[in-house]
Each structure stands twice: as C-alpha cells, then as structure tokens.
Design a protein around this motif. Structure first.
Motif, PDB file in Angstrom:
ATOM      1  N   ARG A 200       5.916  -5.839  -4.090  1.00  0.00           N
ATOM      2  CA  ARG A 200       6.347  -4.445  -3.424  1.00  0.00           C
ATOM      3  C   ARG A 200       5.834  -3.037  -3.892  1.00  0.00           C
ATOM      4  O   ARG A 200       5.598  -2.038  -3.382  1.00  0.00           O
ATOM      5  CB  ARG A 200       8.084  -4.713  -3.115  1.00  0.00           C
ATOM      6  CG  ARG A 200       8.325  -5.581  -2.278  1.00  0.00           C
ATOM      7  CD  ARG A 200       9.755  -5.386  -1.901  1.00  0.00           C
ATOM      8  NE  ARG A 200       9.971  -6.642  -0.876  1.00  0.00           N
ATOM      9  CZ  ARG A 200      10.188  -6.380   0.277  1.00  0.00           C
ATOM     10  NH1 ARG A 200       9.819  -5.103   0.983  1.00  0.00           N
ATOM     11  NH2 ARG A 200      10.242  -7.457   1.269  1.00  0.00           N
ATOM     12  N   LEU A 201       5.843  -3.355  -5.533  1.00  0.00           N
ATOM     13  CA  LEU A 201       5.282  -2.073  -5.921  1.00  0.00           C
ATOM     14  C   LEU A 201       4.041  -1.546  -5.793  1.00  0.00           C
ATOM     15  O   LEU A 201       3.520  -0.570  -5.389  1.00  0.00           O
ATOM     16  CB  LEU A 201       5.868  -2.055  -7.562  1.00  0.00           C
ATOM     17  CG  LEU A 201       7.125  -1.853  -8.208  1.00  0.00           C
ATOM     18  CD1 LEU A 201       7.089  -2.070  -9.768  1.00  0.00           C
ATOM     19  CD2 LEU A 201       7.658  -0.622  -7.685  1.00  0.00           C
ATOM     20  N   MET A 202       3.089  -2.865  -5.659  1.00  0.00           N
ATOM     21  CA  MET A 202       1.679  -2.709  -5.459  1.00  0.00           C
ATOM     22  C   MET A 202       1.535  -2.129  -4.002  1.00  0.00           C
ATOM     23  O   MET A 202       0.784  -1.443  -3.589  1.00  0.00           O
ATOM     24  CB  MET A 202       1.102  -4.180  -5.564  1.00  0.00           C
ATOM     25  CG  MET A 202       0.925  -4.474  -7.090  1.00  0.00           C
ATOM     26  SD  MET A 202       0.115  -5.922  -6.895  1.00  0.00           S
ATOM     27  CE  MET A 202       0.585  -6.574  -8.626  1.00  0.00           C
ATOM     28  N   LEU A 203       2.328  -2.571  -3.226  1.00  0.00           N
ATOM     29  CA  LEU A 203       2.188  -2.326  -1.612  1.00  0.00           C
ATOM     30  C   LEU A 203       2.840  -0.873  -1.468  1.00  0.00           C
ATOM     31  O   LEU A 203       2.469  -0.345  -0.575  1.00  0.00           O
ATOM     32  CB  LEU A 203       3.019  -3.379  -0.833  1.00  0.00           C
ATOM     33  CG  LEU A 203       2.438  -4.622  -0.990  1.00  0.00           C
ATOM     34  CD1 LEU A 203       3.146  -5.532   0.099  1.00  0.00           C
ATOM     35  CD2 LEU A 203       1.054  -4.853  -0.307  1.00  0.00           C
ATOM     36  N   GLU A 204       3.863  -0.447  -2.208  1.00  0.00           N
ATOM     37  CA  GLU A 204       3.992   1.088  -2.254  1.00  0.00           C
ATOM     38  C   GLU A 204       3.100   1.964  -2.465  1.00  0.00           C
ATOM     39  O   GLU A 204       2.957   2.918  -1.838  1.00  0.00           O
ATOM     40  CB  GLU A 204       5.457   1.149  -3.122  1.00  0.00           C
ATOM     41  CG  GLU A 204       6.629   0.776  -2.576  1.00  0.00           C
ATOM     42  CD  GLU A 204       7.760   0.600  -3.454  1.00  0.00           C
ATOM     43  OE1 GLU A 204       7.639   1.623  -4.712  1.00  0.00           O
ATOM     44  OE2 GLU A 204       9.001   0.391  -3.249  1.00  0.00           O
ATOM     45  N   ARG A 205       2.215   1.715  -3.468  1.00  0.00           N
ATOM     46  CA  ARG A 205       1.053   2.430  -3.766  1.00  0.00           C
ATOM     47  C   ARG A 205      -0.025   2.478  -2.529  1.00  0.00           C
ATOM     48  O   ARG A 205      -0.652   3.322  -2.251  1.00  0.00           O
ATOM     49  CB  ARG A 205       0.603   1.920  -5.084  1.00  0.00           C
ATOM     50  CG  ARG A 205       1.195   2.334  -6.113  1.00  0.00           C
ATOM     51  CD  ARG A 205       0.561   2.001  -7.500  1.00  0.00           C
ATOM     52  NE  ARG A 205       0.339   0.456  -7.961  1.00  0.00           N
ATOM     53  CZ  ARG A 205       1.040  -0.170  -8.804  1.00  0.00           C
ATOM     54  NH1 ARG A 205       2.249   0.350  -9.323  1.00  0.00           N
ATOM     55  NH2 ARG A 205       0.903  -1.507  -8.844  1.00  0.00           N
ATOM     56  N   LEU A 206      -0.102   1.115  -1.762  1.00  0.00           N
ATOM     57  CA  LEU A 206      -0.878   1.003  -0.869  1.00  0.00           C
ATOM     58  C   LEU A 206      -0.267   1.940   0.220  1.00  0.00           C
ATOM     59  O   LEU A 206      -1.249   2.250   1.038  1.00  0.00           O
ATOM     60  CB  LEU A 206      -0.908  -0.571  -0.334  1.00  0.00           C
ATOM     61  CG  LEU A 206      -1.643  -0.904   0.927  1.00  0.00           C
ATOM     62  CD1 LEU A 206      -3.183  -0.444   0.784  1.00  0.00           C
ATOM     63  CD2 LEU A 206      -1.666  -2.057   1.340  1.00  0.00           C
ATOM     64  N   GLN A 207       0.886   2.000   0.638  1.00  0.00           N
ATOM     65  CA  GLN A 207       1.508   2.896   1.408  1.00  0.00           C
ATOM     66  C   GLN A 207       0.753   4.206   1.598  1.00  0.00           C
ATOM     67  O   GLN A 207       0.515   4.848   2.489  1.00  0.00           O
ATOM     68  CB  GLN A 207       2.871   2.781   1.208  1.00  0.00           C
ATOM     69  CG  GLN A 207       3.534   1.745   2.274  1.00  0.00           C
ATOM     70  CD  GLN A 207       5.137   1.671   2.065  1.00  0.00           C
ATOM     71  OE1 GLN A 207       5.635   2.020   1.231  1.00  0.00           O
ATOM     72  NE2 GLN A 207       5.740   1.504   3.389  1.00  0.00           N
ATOM     73  N   GLN A 208       0.849   4.783   0.124  1.00  0.00           N
ATOM     74  CA  GLN A 208       0.522   6.125  -0.061  1.00  0.00           C
ATOM     75  C   GLN A 208      -0.850   6.555   0.539  1.00  0.00           C
ATOM     76  O   GLN A 208      -1.198   7.232   0.806  1.00  0.00           O
ATOM     77  CB  GLN A 208       0.765   6.354  -1.628  1.00  0.00           C
ATOM     78  CG  GLN A 208       2.234   6.388  -2.086  1.00  0.00           C
ATOM     79  CD  GLN A 208       2.278   6.567  -3.398  1.00  0.00           C
ATOM     80  OE1 GLN A 208       1.409   6.877  -4.413  1.00  0.00           O
ATOM     81  NE2 GLN A 208       3.554   6.349  -3.972  1.00  0.00           N
ATOM     82  N   ALA A 209      -1.971   5.268  -0.035  1.00  0.00           N
ATOM     83  CA  ALA A 209      -3.176   5.393   0.668  1.00  0.00           C
ATOM     84  C   ALA A 209      -3.433   5.386   1.950  1.00  0.00           C
ATOM     85  O   ALA A 209      -4.300   5.697   2.529  1.00  0.00           O
ATOM     86  CB  ALA A 209      -3.952   4.417  -0.169  1.00  0.00           C
TER      87      ALA A 209
END
Length: 249
Positions: A200-209
């Motif tokens: 989920r932390l990785m996907l939160e960074r993806l969300q920003q991108a």
C-alpha cells in the motif's frame, strides 16, 4: 504441509472439517483433491458449492455416513470456510468491496507477495499475486491469486504471467530476464522494488504519480500507443516523478 496444497488451503480445509461431523481434515483434503484435482489452492476451493461438497463427502475417501450426519447449515458453513470467509488466522488480507467501474480512471496493479500485504516475492517463486485497483484517490485490494497451480504448467513463467494479464503494472522484488520478457509480452509493465515493503505504501507513491504521469507511466496507462518495454526500479519511478514536478503543468 503437502506440496500439493498451499498453507492457506490447508487452513481452510482444516477449519471446514471441524464443521462436519466425523470428518477429519486429512480425509476431507484428499476427497476434495480427488474431486477437483491437484495442486489444491485457494482458487479451486473458491469454486466449491454446497452440492459439490455434499457429493465430495459421499465419495469413497470421506468417512462413512458423513453426509447423513451433516445438516445443510453445516455444509454451508463449511463451504464458506473453504471460500475463505471468516477464516481466523488466515494469512491472506481481506478484500475490499469492488465492482467493475467503481474507480474511474484507475489502473490495475499486481504485487508479488508471500505474506500479508507485503511486496516480498520473486516473480518465479512468490505464493500469490495481490491485485489492486488504484486511482488518484483510492486503493482497493480486489483479488488474491495463488500461483501454485501455475507452477504445475510446463512453462511456469508464462502461466504466472497469464494470472495477471488484466493488470497494467507488476511490483516484484526480483525477476529474471526471460520472465521479464513474458510479463511484458502479456502487456504488463514490471516495477522492481528490491528492498520490498508495504504494497500500500508503494501504491500511495504511485497514486501521486497518476496525477501527472511521467512518460513511461503514461504509456502504461494507455495515454500513448505503445506499452513501455523498459524495466525500471521504484527509484526510477520516483526520479521521473521528480523531473516531471519541475516542469509546468
């Protein structure tokens, strides 16, 4: 645990057996395996109906008179446990509610995992893929896909890639060259996270991108004609995001 059964499947079968009078876990596992085939994983168990279980229990490998001793309610509770519903101690994370079309503008992401919601797996040996639907405001875990059955295929890498063909991205700790080619050929862009960590932390960074996607992510999202074939690490993703942030919107 038998190599023909995942830990999760073994847990579900053991709990289901407790709901059925005079049926042992080993006998139930053998009866289900004989009926559905091996290896026995979560995907096979998820397909069992009450009628299937009633017939399975009536087979030669189930204890005598076990069907007569099990009520419809007991069979229903056992089937729900085989599906994974309400399984205490399950190593699989709970799925989030999701219907197709719930998250407009979202992409689907697979994560190679062995436990919980961690990206902690090699493509060729992880026990399952966690499947997420991600847009700029939400992250939902929509499926878990065990890999045990794919490993029984002649081409393991191709079978594993086939499990995630509806995804645009794949997060893994590591992956070999031949497997990378098969994943990309399946239309999935691999993102390597060598140190692993929370999905989920990785996907939160993806969300920003996703708000201002760099060129490689824009291609993956279908904003340009061709899927990016480059193989990138998480650091590469963040570097490209930083470059984009310096440019005018």
């Amino acid at each position: 645990m038998s190599a023909a059964m995942t830990r999760e499947a073994a847990l579900r079968v053991a709990l289901a057996a407790r709901e059925l009078p005079d049926v042992g876990g080993a006998a139930l596992a053998k009866a289900i395996g004989d009926r559905l085939g091996l290896p026995l994983g979560e995907s096979r168990l998820a397909a069992i109906s009450v009628d299937d279980l009633r017939e399975i229990l009536g087979g030669s490998h189930a204890d005598e008179n076990c069907v007569i001793g099990a009520s419809d309610e007991q069979l229903k509770r056992a089937v729900r446990l085989l599906w994974g519903q309400g399984v205490s101690g399950s190593e699989l994370p709970a799925l989030d509610p999701y219907d197709e079309g719930d998250l407009p503008g979202s992409i689907r992401v697979a994560c190679a995992s062995n436990r919980g919601e961690e990206v902690d797996g090699h493509f060729g040996s992880c026990e399952r893929f966690l499947i997420y639907q991600v847009n700029t405001t939400e992250i939902r875990l929509v499926a878990t896909r065990p890999t045990l059955e794919a490993d029984a295929a002649e081409d393991r890498n191709a079978s594993r890639a086939a499990l995630i063909t509806d995804c645009q991205l794949l997060y893994i700790q590591s992956i070999g060259g031949p497997a990378t080619a098969k994943v990309v050929r399946a239309g999935v862009h691999p993102v390597k996270a060598p140190d692993g960590g929370s999905a989920r932390l990785m996907l939160e960074r993806l969300q920003q991108a996703l708000n201002h996607p760099p060129p490689w992510l824009a291609r993956v999202m279908g904003c340009t004609p061709d899927l990016a074939a480059r193989f990138m690490s998480e650091d590469d993703v963040r570097d490209e995001d930083a470059e984009l942030a310096d440019k005018p919107a």
